[in-house]
Design an enzyme around this catalytic site. Structure first.
Site, PDB file in Angstrom:
ATOM      1  N   ARG A   1       0.802  -1.225   0.000  1.00  0.00           N
ATOM      2  CA  ARG A   1       0.000   0.000   0.000  1.00  0.00           C
ATOM      3  C   ARG A   1       0.837   1.278   0.000  1.00  0.00           C
ATOM      4  O   ARG A   1       0.322   2.345  -0.351  1.00  0.00           O
ATOM      5  CB  ARG A   1      -0.944  -0.007   1.203  1.00  0.00           C
ATOM      6  CG  ARG A   1      -1.988  -1.124   1.137  1.00  0.00           C
ATOM      7  CD  ARG A   1      -3.066  -0.974   2.185  1.00  0.00           C
ATOM      8  NE  ARG A   1      -4.050  -2.049   2.113  1.00  0.00           N
ATOM      9  CZ  ARG A   1      -5.170  -2.092   2.813  1.00  0.00           C
ATOM     10  NH1 ARG A   1      -5.442  -1.111   3.676  1.00  0.00           N
ATOM     11  NH2 ARG A   1      -6.005  -3.090   2.697  1.00  0.00           N
TER      12      ARG A   1
ATOM     13  N   ASP B   1     -15.919   7.857   9.828  1.00  0.00           N
ATOM     14  CA  ASP B   1     -14.746   7.056   9.534  1.00  0.00           C
ATOM     15  C   ASP B   1     -13.520   7.902   9.869  1.00  0.00           C
ATOM     16  O   ASP B   1     -13.592   9.137   9.868  1.00  0.00           O
ATOM     17  CB  ASP B   1     -14.713   6.635   8.060  1.00  0.00           C
ATOM     18  CG  ASP B   1     -13.812   5.433   7.832  1.00  0.00           C
ATOM     19  OD1 ASP B   1     -14.325   4.298   7.843  1.00  0.00           O
ATOM     20  OD2 ASP B   1     -12.585   5.625   7.663  1.00  0.00           O
TER      21      ASP B   1
END
Length: 278
Positions: A36, A137
């Protein structure tokens, strides 16, 4: 560029994510971290993860810190994941609600599919009655996506056909291959950035909290802290829904298991009786 990551650099990155977001990245997740982040090294002009993390930790690296955290904490989701929970909301929770406004908190909303799924159920069952959804979030990037309500058409597979017809519109022209949640539904959802390690401020009280598929990334002390924070924002008698693979086993909490992955906060009188008995 050296795509290998040293043990020290991996430890520093894992420790930062745990301190900031409470998420435990296992020592065996080297491939996840490098997979990532390697392109971020290339884009920011760093040749090693050590120099990249040194930059991320500096004052100049504030924006990159947010990007790194987004990349390491964003998880896959889709519409009507674990559908039994939505059936329970429709068939058991909503009929018991009574005349008061219904407030639902989708506490780990990611790109918004879960929040929009909840909204479809509430709109179907309650119509224009008073209800709303808070969707939060830790990642600002996924919330930007969630607010648009626009998704690739191949992600619609789990949406019930009648909901698909009533609450979604297929894109045309440059949006061909996409679908959009209708504005009347999106307007009932407030997307907001929030770190579950911190309690909500104010006196908001939720009837239902979806906290699904996030506790699995926390260690036990962090789970305790996160759920305690959640409970502070739940009304007495409110419902907490976890992912099917999650439980509150081993935690010291004033909440009752109703069925696997579904819990209920005691009514005020029940909680008082429990304290007196103990």
């Amino acid at each position: 560029m050296n795509t290998e990551i040293s043990t020290i650099a991996l430890h520093k990155i894992r420790d930062y994510v745990h301190r900031t977001a409470g998420i435990v990245i296992g020592a065996d997740k080297t491939a996840l971290v490098t997979g990532r982040l390697w392109r971020r090294l290339e884009l920011t002009g760093h040749t090693t993860y050590e120099s990249y993390f040194a930059f991320v930790s500096s004052t100049a690296g504030e924006q990159e810190r947010h990007i790194m955290l987004d990349l390491l904490t964003t998880n896959e989701t889709y519409f009507f994941r674990e559908p039994a929970h939505f059936n329970f909301l429709r068939d058991h929770i909503i009929p018991q609600q009574g005349p008061q406004k219904m407030r639902v908190w989708c506490a780990a909303s990611s790109t918004g599919e879960e929040a929009h799924s909840i909204a479809m159920v509430l709109s179907d069952a309650l119509g224009k009655c008073d209800w709303d959804i808070l969707a939060t979030d830790i990642s600002g990037k996924v919330l930007e996506h969630a607010r648009t309500g626009v998704y690739r058409a191949e992600r619609i597979n789990h949406i019930p056909r009648d909901y698909l017809q009533r609450f979604c519109r297929r894109g045309i022209g440059e949006y061909d291959g996409m679908l959009a949640v209708v504005p009347s539904l999106r307007s009932r959802i407030c997307f907001e950035q929030h770190n579950l390690l911190h309690a909500r401020t104010g006196d908001e009280q939720f009837d239902v909290v979806f906290l699904r598929n996030v506790l699995i990334y926390f260690d036990q002390p962090t789970k305790q802290k996160v759920v305690e924070n959640i409970l502070k924002s739940m009304r007495p008698g409110g419902w907490l829904i976890l992912g099917h693979c999650e439980s509150l086993q081993g935690l010291d909490l004033d909440i009752k298991a109703m069925r696997p992955s579904i819990y209920r906060k005691p009514l005020a009188a029940e909680s008082m009786l429990k304290k007196v008995a103990s």
